[in-house]
Design an enzyme around this catalytic site. Structure first.
Site, short mmCIF file in Angstrom:
data_model
loop_
_atom_site.label_atom_id
_atom_site.label_comp_id
_atom_site.label_asym_id
_atom_site.label_seq_id
_atom_site.Cartn_x
_atom_site.Cartn_y
_atom_site.Cartn_z
N TYR A 113 0.86 -1.19 0.00
CA TYR A 113 0.00 0.00 0.00
C TYR A 113 0.89 1.23 0.00
O TYR A 113 1.86 1.31 0.76
CB TYR A 113 -0.87 0.00 1.26
N ASP A 121 9.17 2.56 -0.32
CA ASP A 121 8.16 3.21 0.50
C ASP A 121 8.39 2.76 1.94
O ASP A 121 8.02 1.65 2.33
CB ASP A 121 6.75 2.84 0.02
N LYS A 173 4.64 8.44 9.04
CA LYS A 173 4.38 7.83 10.35
C LYS A 173 5.39 8.25 11.43
O LYS A 173 5.23 9.32 12.01
CB LYS A 173 4.23 6.32 10.19
C1 LIG Z 1 0.53 4.43 5.96
C2 LIG Z 1 1.22 4.20 4.68
C3 LIG Z 1 1.08 5.07 3.60
C4 LIG Z 1 0.10 6.20 3.60
O1 LIG Z 1 0.37 7.15 4.56
P1 LIG Z 1 -0.81 8.15 5.03
O2 LIG Z 1 -0.13 9.07 5.97
O3 LIG Z 1 -1.86 7.28 5.66
O4 LIG Z 1 -1.32 8.82 3.82
C5 LIG Z 1 1.87 4.87 2.47
N1 LIG Z 1 2.72 3.85 2.42
C6 LIG Z 1 2.87 2.97 3.43
C7 LIG Z 1 3.87 1.87 3.32
C8 LIG Z 1 2.11 3.11 4.59
O5 LIG Z 1 2.24 2.21 5.56
#
Ligand SMILES: *Cc1c(COP(=O)(O)O)cnc(C)c1O
Length: 432
Positions: A145, A240, A268
């Protein structure tokens, strides 16, 4: 008799004014059923719901709260920042300090741009990869994601190395027609994709330790092959690390795997619970961004002074010597205990962890990709979820989510969690 549980009453009210009663879908408990707990306050490893029930928190806001809730140094930094102003729309010294702190810990990054959410960071990194290479195709993996940007809301089509289908209404197929969706840890398919489309691929985006299909690692050889093929074909390797950055270790998944990506996406933990995210990489690529280069990207609240104060104070704590050793030990204690409890009760169970992030499966073997994760029997997972919840332990309300341990979790919290799981596993056997 009218329902008097305050969580139920709040959920009723919420559903009248907010779609599904929540501002992000997984919070709604739809996968596991029941009423979401409305959080009143949190401290350390715990939060309390609207009924003043205490829970040991293994979500930690889905990763950011690595120090636990309300860490005194972070609270103080935020309080001080707030008195100086909330937002200026003009540069501040604190943005430089945070950028310097991030670059010092993630050697693959020479420059960084701060934004406000992981979605924004991933979307911007994607645009930058396309802008810098002048190419349009991107590769992503099923089960990873990267936020909810249109081009990334896509699942595999039928057959090998095909372009994807949108996973959301409102995303026209044309918008995802340049997104190639591949199976995680499938090297043969990856090679085929580069053979077919290599000269048109702008970037490959991956969660090198995936946390959005529960917890699944890219194998060392697979991650290495991603690096080699990108280099060979002139595509950018984009890690990511929104979830894994400063969570699986001080240098992220790239540190764990020993692989240097071209671009890194963070979020995060770097905000410590405030809206803050970032993307960065080598100077020559990052200088393609506006105002220096032709790739446009902007944000009214980017580098927000309160968020950067929160992030800086958080990074200062996690960078202290021994922080990740101690955190990793806690996480391993938890999953080893859960494994032993499951084994004692004859419940198929596998688990893995890195740093303060973990995953467990009601499967005998650790899955390697999304299809295998989804083979978990969800009825049993739901029983486990609600059994733990009733015993004051809050894990993610869906089996495709990872879990998070914070520095605030004590040995007592971990053993109470293992004991609660043991009781639920006992029930599995009786009803088997
Ligand atoms: C949480 C997450 C996102 C999205 O971040 P948001 O702050 O919720 O938009 C993108 N990539 C990864 C791997 C994530 O865990």
């Amino acid at each position: 008799m009218p329902n008097t549980d305050p969580n139920d009453i709040l959920f009723e009210r919420a559903r009248a004014v907010i779609p599904g009663g929540v501002n992000s879908p997984v919070r709604a408990f739809r996968a596991v059923g029941g009423t979401p707990r409305f959080v009143k306050r949190a401290q350390g490893a715990y939060f309390w719901d609207a009924a003043d029930q205490r829970y040991i928190d293994y979500i930690g806001s889905w990763g950011p709260m690595i120090l636990g809730h309300g860490h005194p140094a972070v609270v103080e930094a935020v309080q001080r920042a707030v008195t100086e102003g909330f937002s200026f729309g003009a540069p501040t010294e604190r943005e430089i300090e945070l950028a310097e702190a991030i670059l010092a810990l993630v050697p693959s990054m020479e420059m960084v741009r701060l934004v406000s959410s992981g979605t924004e960071a991933a979307m911007s990194a994607l645009r930058l990869a396309r802008g810098a290479t002048g190419r349009k195709y991107i590769i992503k993996f099923e089960g990873c994601y990267h936020g909810h940007a249109d081009a990334l809301l896509v699942k595999a089509g039928s057959g090998l190395a095909t372009f994807g289908n949108p996973t959301s209404a409102g995303v026209p197929p044309e918008v995802v027609q340049h997104t190639l969706v591949l199976e995680y840890n499938n090297t043969a398919q990856l090679e085929e994709a580069f053979t077919l489309h290599g000269h048109e691929i702008a970037g490959l985006m991956i969660e090198a330790i995936a946390g959005n299909m529960n917890f699944v690692r890219a194998s060392g050889p697979f991650a290495q092959r991603c690096r080699e093929l990108c280099t060979q074909h002139g595509a950018l390797l984009v890690f990511d690390e929104v979830m894994t950055g400063f969570r699986v270790g001080l240098h992220g998944a790239q540190g764990v795997l020993g692989i240097r990506p071209d671009l890194t996406v963070l979020g995060k933990v770097i905000g410590g619970g405030m809206p803050l995210a970032a993307f960065g990489g080598p100077r020559d690529i990052m200088e393609q961004l506006a105002p220096l280069g032709p790739v446009y990207q902007a944000g009214t609240l980017s580098g927000n002074p309160v968020a950067t104060a929160c992030g800086l104070a958080t990074l200062k704590e996690v960078a202290k010597p021994g922080f990740f050793d101690a955190l990793s030990r806690k996480t391993r204690t938890l999953i080893d205990g859960l494994k032993a409890a499951a084994q004692a009760e004859g419940v198929p169970f596998s688990a893995d962890s890195e740093g303060g992030m973990f995953g467990f499966f009601l499967l005998a073997q650790l899955p390697q990709n999304y299809t295998q994760v989804m083979a978990t029997e969800s009825a049993r997972f739901n029983t486990l979820f609600h059994g733990l919840l009733a015993r004051g332990v809050y894990i993610a309300p869906a089996l495709y989510e990872a879990g998070f341990v914070s520095a605030a979790h004590s040995d007592e919290d971990l053993s109470a969690t293992i004991e609660a799981a043991r009781e639920v596993f006992k029930g599995f056997q009786r009803h088997a």
